[in-house]
Design a protein around this motif. Structure first.
Motif, PDB file in Angstrom:
ATOM      1  N   GLY A 183      42.156 -20.465 -38.755  1.00 40.22           N
ATOM      2  CA  GLY A 183      41.782 -20.546 -37.351  1.00 40.22           C
ATOM      3  C   GLY A 183      41.509 -21.972 -36.916  1.00 40.22           C
ATOM      4  N   GLY A 184      40.965 -22.794 -37.829  1.00 37.10           N
ATOM      5  CA  GLY A 184      40.743 -24.203 -37.519  1.00 37.10           C
ATOM      6  C   GLY A 184      42.052 -24.927 -37.250  1.00 37.10           C
ATOM      7  N   TYR A 185      43.084 -24.563 -37.993  1.00 39.56           N
ATOM      8  CA  TYR A 185      44.399 -25.161 -37.763  1.00 39.56           C
ATOM      9  C   TYR A 185      44.917 -24.794 -36.369  1.00 39.56           C
ATOM     10  N   LEU A 186      44.725 -23.546 -35.970  1.00 37.60           N
ATOM     11  CA  LEU A 186      45.184 -23.125 -34.639  1.00 37.60           C
ATOM     12  C   LEU A 186      44.348 -23.764 -33.536  1.00 37.60           C
ATOM     13  N   ARG A 187      43.080 -24.067 -33.810  1.00 35.05           N
ATOM     14  CA  ARG A 187      42.279 -24.796 -32.824  1.00 35.05           C
ATOM     15  C   ARG A 187      42.895 -26.171 -32.577  1.00 35.05           C
ATOM     16  N   ALA A 188      43.444 -26.779 -33.631  1.00 35.09           N
ATOM     17  CA  ALA A 188      44.119 -28.067 -33.465  1.00 35.09           C
ATOM     18  C   ALA A 188      45.315 -27.923 -32.521  1.00 35.09           C
ATOM     19  N   VAL A 189      46.066 -26.846 -32.674  1.00 34.61           N
ATOM     20  CA  VAL A 189      47.201 -26.579 -31.786  1.00 34.61           C
ATOM     21  C   VAL A 189      46.716 -26.456 -30.343  1.00 34.61           C
ATOM     22  N   ALA A 195      45.622 -31.155 -24.177  1.00 32.30           N
ATOM     23  CA  ALA A 195      45.930 -32.566 -23.942  1.00 32.30           C
ATOM     24  C   ALA A 195      47.293 -32.760 -23.278  1.00 32.30           C
ATOM     25  N   GLY A 196      48.043 -31.681 -23.068  1.00 34.12           N
ATOM     26  CA  GLY A 196      49.365 -31.787 -22.467  1.00 34.12           C
ATOM     27  C   GLY A 196      50.441 -32.168 -23.458  1.00 34.12           C
ATOM     28  N   GLN A 197      50.186 -31.907 -24.745  1.00 32.82           N
ATOM     29  CA  GLN A 197      51.114 -32.286 -25.808  1.00 32.82           C
ATOM     30  C   GLN A 197      51.790 -31.039 -26.383  1.00 32.82           C
ATOM     31  N   ALA A 198      52.568 -30.356 -25.549  1.00 36.16           N
ATOM     32  CA  ALA A 198      53.201 -29.112 -25.983  1.00 36.16           C
ATOM     33  C   ALA A 198      54.177 -29.352 -27.130  1.00 36.16           C
ATOM     34  N   ASP A 199      54.925 -30.459 -27.096  1.00 34.80           N
ATOM     35  CA  ASP A 199      55.889 -30.739 -28.159  1.00 34.80           C
ATOM     36  C   ASP A 199      55.188 -30.935 -29.500  1.00 34.80           C
ATOM     37  N   ALA A 200      54.080 -31.661 -29.490  1.00 39.35           N
ATOM     38  CA  ALA A 200      53.320 -31.873 -30.729  1.00 39.35           C
ATOM     39  C   ALA A 200      52.725 -30.562 -31.231  1.00 39.35           C
ATOM     40  N   ALA A 201      52.288 -29.712 -30.297  1.00 39.53           N
ATOM     41  CA  ALA A 201      51.746 -28.409 -30.682  1.00 39.53           C
ATOM     42  C   ALA A 201      52.821 -27.548 -31.328  1.00 39.53           C
ATOM     43  N   ARG A 202      54.029 -27.573 -30.752  1.00 40.02           N
ATOM     44  CA  ARG A 202      55.145 -26.824 -31.342  1.00 40.02           C
ATOM     45  C   ARG A 202      55.439 -27.322 -32.751  1.00 40.02           C
ATOM     46  N   MET A 204      53.429 -28.730 -34.814  1.00 45.76           N
ATOM     47  CA  MET A 204      52.361 -28.347 -35.733  1.00 45.76           C
ATOM     48  C   MET A 204      52.541 -26.911 -36.235  1.00 45.76           C
ATOM     49  N   LEU A 205      53.114 -26.061 -35.408  1.00 48.56           N
ATOM     50  CA  LEU A 205      53.300 -24.666 -35.808  1.00 48.56           C
ATOM     51  C   LEU A 205      54.498 -24.454 -36.725  1.00 48.56           C
ATOM     52  N   THR A 206      55.249 -25.515 -37.024  1.00 42.28           N
ATOM     53  CA  THR A 206      56.365 -25.378 -37.965  1.00 42.28           C
ATOM     54  C   THR A 206      55.919 -25.534 -39.413  1.00 42.28           C
ATOM     55  N   VAL A 207      54.652 -25.776 -39.633  1.00 39.70           N
ATOM     56  CA  VAL A 207      54.137 -25.971 -40.988  1.00 39.70           C
ATOM     57  C   VAL A 207      54.467 -24.756 -41.857  1.00 39.70           C
ATOM     58  N   HIS A 217      47.363 -14.256 -33.487  1.00 38.47           N
ATOM     59  CA  HIS A 217      47.090 -15.345 -32.544  1.00 38.47           C
ATOM     60  C   HIS A 217      48.137 -16.453 -32.681  1.00 38.47           C
ATOM     61  N   ARG A 218      48.561 -16.752 -33.913  1.00 38.57           N
ATOM     62  CA  ARG A 218      49.600 -17.770 -34.111  1.00 38.57           C
ATOM     63  C   ARG A 218      50.882 -17.364 -33.402  1.00 38.57           C
ATOM     64  N   ARG A 219      51.293 -16.108 -33.553  1.00 40.11           N
ATOM     65  CA  ARG A 219      52.533 -15.648 -32.918  1.00 40.11           C
ATOM     66  C   ARG A 219      52.443 -15.761 -31.400  1.00 40.11           C
ATOM     67  N   TRP A 220      51.277 -15.430 -30.856  1.00 44.71           N
ATOM     68  CA  TRP A 220      51.118 -15.512 -29.401  1.00 44.71           C
ATOM     69  C   TRP A 220      51.177 -16.964 -28.932  1.00 44.71           C
ATOM     70  N   LEU A 221      50.492 -17.878 -29.628  1.00 43.62           N
ATOM     71  CA  LEU A 221      50.580 -19.295 -29.263  1.00 43.62           C
ATOM     72  C   LEU A 221      52.028 -19.773 -29.334  1.00 43.62           C
ATOM     73  N   GLN A 222      52.745 -19.341 -30.365  1.00 37.42           N
ATOM     74  CA  GLN A 222      54.154 -19.718 -30.482  1.00 37.42           C
ATOM     75  C   GLN A 222      54.961 -19.185 -29.310  1.00 37.42           C
ATOM     76  N   ASN A 223      54.712 -17.941 -28.918  1.00 35.24           N
ATOM     77  CA  ASN A 223      55.432 -17.357 -27.782  1.00 35.24           C
ATOM     78  C   ASN A 223      55.159 -18.131 -26.491  1.00 35.24           C
TER      79      ASN A 223
END
Length: 307
Positions: A183-189, A195-202, A204-207, A217-223
């Protein structure tokens, strides 16, 4: 003037009692009622204030802290709850000032430069650092923006996200396999999205890690991220995109929402504080659903949680 928000919808498959309650009382009324009761109870918010005064100050025991991120978070969560249900109450400003003071004390505390077996003497310890610092820095960015009614400082949120990411990825094997670390990792996303950094968030989810306990929650953030074009600071969602966001947001902002118990073996954990998550999602909604800046619209952001 506040933006126009969608009215809350009953959850799919919700009980008859829930649907009846939704028809009779809005989230706004329920939040207002609950916060009002806490404001009137001697052991509610007034008790927190009285206890701080009786001790000689909210931070009189600061030197004894072993986990500063919890101290900062607890003050921040007091503020969020009052802001949702009683925006004009003076405790809102008091608790916001506590959150600001706690974050400033922590970020300037020399213990963040010290490794120690006794965590009251040093906070730069394996297993918690730098994620503990990242949590505080992220909260500090939000608190300062609220105080100024401005945009959160993107550089601070990005740094906070990096520190949370680092701590999470330093955890391997069984240390990673907990809902708190995942969950801490998803808080980083979420910090990157705010911060308006959608590309960086995307990115981060490729890890290549399993998110066994927080995968819903990860799947929903990805969607949600998949619906945002490349490199936008703001994005106005279509009706379909908005529905994707609102369906989960409506569930989490529900005053009766509770996370699954710690012993649950499903992927439905969040691994983060629900009150703070509500605010994170409301900020993401402002930027990537409504397509509006956060500056000058903090009251709208909180209104969205209880609307």
């Amino acid at each position: 003037m506040r933006s126009t928000f969608l009215a809350p919808r009953p959850r799919t498959g919700a009980s008859a009692a829930y649907q009846e309650r939704a028809r009779m009382k809005s989230y706004r009324e329920i939040w207002a009622d609950r916060v009002s009761k806490e404001l009137q109870k001697a052991n509610g918010f007034p008790g927190v204030v009285a206890s701080a005064e009786a001790k000689g100050g909210r931070f009189i025991d600061w030197h004894l802290l072993a986990m500063p991120e919890l101290a900062v978070s607890s003050n921040f969560e007091l503020f969020i709850e009052v802001a949702i249900g009683a925006w004009s109450h003076p405790y809102k400003e008091l608790f916001l000032s506590w959150a600001e003071q706690a974050a400033e004390l922590a970020l300037t505390d020399p213990r963040f430069d010290i490794e120690a077996d006794n965590s009251r003497k040093g906070w730069k310890n394996s297993g918690s650092y730098p994620g503990n610092h990242g949590v505080i820095l992220g909260i500090f960015a939000l608190v300062k923006a609220m105080k100024r009614n401005s945009e959160p400082m993107a550089t601070q949120l990005i740094q906070a996200a990096k520190e949370l990411e680092t701590s999470a990825l330093n955890a391997r094997g069984q240390a990673w396999n907990t809902h708190i670390v995942q969950g801490g990792y998803l808080r980083a996303v979420q910090f990157l999205m705010i911060a308006g950094q959608a590309d960086a968030a995307r990115a981060m989810l490729t890890v290549r890690r399993s998110f066994k306990y927080v995968d819903e929650h990860r799947r929903w953030l990805q969607n949600v991220l998949d619906l945002i074009p490349e490199d936008p600071q703001l994005h106005t969602a279509s009706a379909e995109e908005r529905s994707t966001f609102e369906e989960r947001f409506d569930v989490i902002r529900d005053p009766d929402f509770r996370t699954v118990p710690s012993f649950d073996d499903s992927d439905k954990h969040l691994g983060q504080d629900v009150m703070q998550l509500r605010l994170d999602l409301a900020l993401i909604r402002q930027r990537y659903v409504l397509g509006e800046t956060i500056a000058g619209r903090w009251e709208d952001v909180f209104y969205a949680i209880s609307a």
